[in-house]
Design an enzyme around this catalytic site. Structure first.
Site, mmCIF file in Angstrom:
data_model
loop_
_atom_site.group_PDB
_atom_site.id
_atom_site.type_symbol
_atom_site.label_atom_id
_atom_site.label_comp_id
_atom_site.label_asym_id
_atom_site.label_seq_id
_atom_site.Cartn_x
_atom_site.Cartn_y
_atom_site.Cartn_z
ATOM 1 N N LYS A 96 0.533 -0.937 -0.284
ATOM 2 C CA LYS A 96 -0.236 0.069 0.006
ATOM 3 C C LYS A 96 1.299 1.279 -0.099
ATOM 4 C CE LYS A 96 -4.203 -1.494 0.681
ATOM 5 N NZ LYS A 96 -5.197 -1.531 -0.453
ATOM 6 N N GLU A 118 -9.898 6.449 2.307
ATOM 7 C CA GLU A 118 -11.160 5.070 3.207
ATOM 8 C C GLU A 118 -9.650 3.885 4.065
ATOM 9 O OE1 GLU A 118 -10.270 5.141 0.077
ATOM 10 O OE2 GLU A 118 -9.498 3.316 -0.349
ATOM 11 N N SER A 134 2.561 -9.608 -1.406
ATOM 12 C CA SER A 134 1.591 -8.206 -0.562
ATOM 13 C C SER A 134 1.839 -7.500 0.322
ATOM 14 C CB SER A 134 0.293 -7.881 -1.232
ATOM 15 O OG SER A 134 -0.975 -8.766 -0.520
#
Lengths: 312, 393
Positions: free
Chosen positions: B85, B107, B375
């Site tokens: 991210k 969000e 990830s």
């Protein structure tokens, strides 16, 4: 899109998981074929604006969500709105994810969906309204409801049930090709939003596609009652007036009769008021008689704010 | 808009008119700064020095032996804040700064994107507010505290399903109200144009490094690249570099939840239909009328009823294959990697690991080389996994 095929494809994907709303396959099947028989008298937007012009007044358009809090009560509320002096109606079909709406309208959407509202029932709702009034009816929807039914089918159903115009809150001109075509084919008005941030250039693009009236968003934000009207609203209405002959109706955030008078004085043809009426519904869920009386009273007050002696 | 933002028929800008000027401004800034030397140099600096790039492409020897394949792990789990991210939040955060925005909103579902945004807000001195469903706030108290420690304000969303989907709705509403001052930092390759294209741009670094690394180690491209798909940013990030190499299989793994026939699933591409949600046309989970239904997955990052539009395009063109892994299978993937490699993966990434095992065990795939995009790391999932395993901690 072929909705028959879609119907088959979607079967079984959305059983009873939490938060999923009523599945309208049945409503859809039931509603087929009985709509053409209605012989509906519908007043056009242009006739309505002309009528107001002749009386030197603005138009008042209340907004409610179809089926809030339930089908029958909602229909009675519409009756009160009409008797209270509404010049036209803006009817929302509820959506699970209404990003352009504030908490008031979202709560109305949830009440309506929980009471079993579906798209097919929404059209049924319009047909019922047409039994007692011919004033223009605009639908306010989110585009997924149109897309899922199939754009052509949705517009055809809208025409058959007596709708005048359709505004999809999340459909800017860039994506509106299919909708505009379907509207033209069915003799319906496609209505668009314009806001303070809409450049003159863009306004021209919007006006090319827009018919019926231009929905002018009075505040930067989502729907919902605000206590103050920005001074910029007056300027914006003036700017838009200078670009188009289309009737202008101002909505989002209007909560008082004074706001209505103000926007009409600024050059708008009318005002659209939703959240304040929906607040009345939400606050009086327990007592239908009081609810109806209050709705009619609010409607009267707001219609009065559009009258000649107020706006001159 | 300069670009249409379409991937085949998918994508677009399905938003209220009020947002169009902001999207135009954002598109303009993105197209300008992605070519800007100073911007790219600064981003490069932060990616290296702050986030910890490049991440390694690790040869998982034990699993490779066990499965009879060459298994490589792209270690995005090693990045600061624990997942891929940060690649995107650094990129967009910096872009917001160059655009002169005074405020970031985001969000978050489980909190990973919220944390990655919060730390970038702290790094770049931009006040940050994060929308989070009230149900998630309750479930992820630790992450709420982390965001607050980095100076972000967490805004609990009490409407609708009280989870990610409604946090996104609320962030859009905030943005509509504050477009002048605020940048909405969307965390995945979803939303209206230019987000899917922009987030992909900032996540492409995963694929770029992977390609270079595998060529160095193996001298050839991998046979398959496997990544989990929620909104779809880590997968697009690693796929993008291999899309033109048609001999490389691209496999996206969705959160199957309790199974794709159960009605409690997050596998949007496997069981969803075409529709419009959160600004773009893609696959969504919806009912007959087009009301969006709730997704379900044990992993919060895959628990979303939509998917990035480019994935719909890759699915429909057949360039990528999409499969679903159930909650149970994902937990097995989690345990396998922890036990045999000493690497504790995020539950999202565990879906990719679980599918890699299935893939490796197919006869025709024996001996092949597989890259799994790891990830994120699993620290955030400890309590949940312990509970699922019947352990008390």
């Amino acid at each position: 899109m072929n909705s028959e095929e879609d119907y088959k494809n979607s079967k079984g994907n959305y059983n009873n998981s939490k938060g999923n709303y009523k599945n309208s396959e049945e409503d859809y099947e039931n509603s087929k074929g009985n709509s053409d028989s209605l012989n509906i008298r519908v007043e056009s937007y242009s006739a309505m604006f002309q009528r107001a012009k002749e009386k030197s007044e603005g138009v008042f358009i209340p907004f409610i969500v179809a089926g809030d809090p339930d089908f029958e009560t909602s229909l009675q509320i519409v009756r009160e709105l009409v008797e209270g002096g509404a010049d036209a109606l803006e009817i929302g079909f509820p959506f699970s994810d209404p990003v352009a709406d504030g908490p008031t309208v979202q709560s109305a959407d949830i009440r309506s969906l929980n009471a079993g509202m579906t798209t097919a029932k929404g059209f049924e709702f319009i047909r019922k309204i047409r039994e007692f009034t011919s004033i223009p009816i605009g639908l306010l929807v989110y585009y997924n409801l149109i897309y899922k039914m199939g754009v052509d089918t949705f517009y055809e159903n809208a025409r058959k049930s007596g709708v005048n115009g359709i505004l999809a809150a999340d459909l800017p001109p860039e994506e509106a090709g299919d909708a505009v075509k379907a509207a033209e084919k069915n003799g319906l008005n496609q209505i668009f939003l314009a806001a303070e941030t809409t450049s003159n250039e863009r306004l021209q693009e919007i006006i090319k596609l827009c018919s019926g009236f231009l929905y002018v968003v009075s505040v930067m934000g989502v729907t919902g009652a605000r206590s103050e009207m920005g001074t910029s609203t007056v300027e914006m209405v003036g700017r838009m007036r200078s670009h188009t002959k289309l009737p202008l109706c101002v909505g989002f955030g209007i909560s008082k009769p004074e706001h209505i008078t103000e926007v009409i004085k600024a050059g708008a043809n009318g005002a659209i008021v939703g959240s304040i009426l929906i607040d009345v519904i939400a606050e009086n869920l327990g007592d239908q008689d009081i609810l109806k009386a209050k709705i009619r009273e609010s409607c009267r007050e707001m219609k009065e704010a559009t009258l000649k002696d107020q706006i001159e | 808009m300069i670009m249409s933002g379409k991937f085949g028929r998918y994508g677009g800008v399905f938003v209220p008119e009020l947002l169009i000027p902001a999207l135009e401004e954002l598109e303009g800034a993105f197209l300008k700064y992605r070519e800007d030397k100073k911007f790219n140099k600064e981003l490069e600096y932060y990616l290296q020095e702050f986030a910890g790039r490049p991440t390694s492409l690790y040869f998982a020897r034990n699993l490779s032996e066990k499965w009879g394949c060459k298994v490589y792990l792209k270690r995005e789990d090693m990045l600061h804040t624990g997942a891929h991210k940060i690649n995107n939040t650094l990129g967009q955060g910096l872009l917001a700064k160059y655009m002169g925005k005074e405020r970031l909103i985001a969000e978050t579902g489980a909190g990973q994107h919220g944390i990655a945004t919060a730390v970038v807000g702290a790094l770049l001195n931009i006040p940050t507010e994060v929308y989070m469903g009230s149900e998630d706030v309750e479930r992820q108290k630790l992450n709420v505290f982390r965001m607050e420690l980095s100076g972000a304000r967490v805004l609990s969303v009490d409407s609708g399903s009280r989870t990610l989907k409604d946090a996104i709705n609320q962030a859009f509403r905030d943005w509509i109200t504050n477009v002048d001052t605020t940048h909405y930092l969307i965390g995945s390759t979803m939303g209206p144009h230019p987000y899917p294209t922009m987030v992909k741009h900032f996540q492409k670094v995963i694929g770029r490094e992977t390609k270079e690394q595998i060529l160095q180690k193996e001298g050839e491209l991998p046979d398959a690249v496997i990544a989990c798909v929620g909104g779809g940013s880590n997968s697009i990030g690693i796929f993008s570099e291999f899309i033109d190499d048609e001999e490389v299989e691209l496999i996206g793994v969705e959160g199957g939840g309790e199974g794709i026939g159960s009605g409690r699933t997050g596998a949007t591409l496997s069981v969803g239909t075409e529709g419009i949600l959160h600004g773009s046309f893609s696959y969504v989970l919806q009912n007959f009328d087009g009301q969006i239904t709730e997704a379900h997955s044990v992993s919060a990052g895959l628990d979303y009823p939509g998917v990035g539009p480019e994935h719909s395009y890759l699915k429909i063109t057949g360039r990528a294959e999409y499969v679903a892994i159930t909650n149970k299978e994902a937990l097995r993937g989690f345990e396998l990697l922890s036990k045999y490699e000493g690497i504790i993966p995020a539950l999202e990434s565990s879906h990719a690991v679980a599918y890699a095992e299935k893939y490796a065990k197919m006869k025709e795939n024996r001996g092949r080389s597989i890259v799994v995009n790891l990830s994120g790391r699993g620290d955030k999932d400890m309590f949940l996994v312990a509970r699922e395993m019947g352990e008390k901690i």
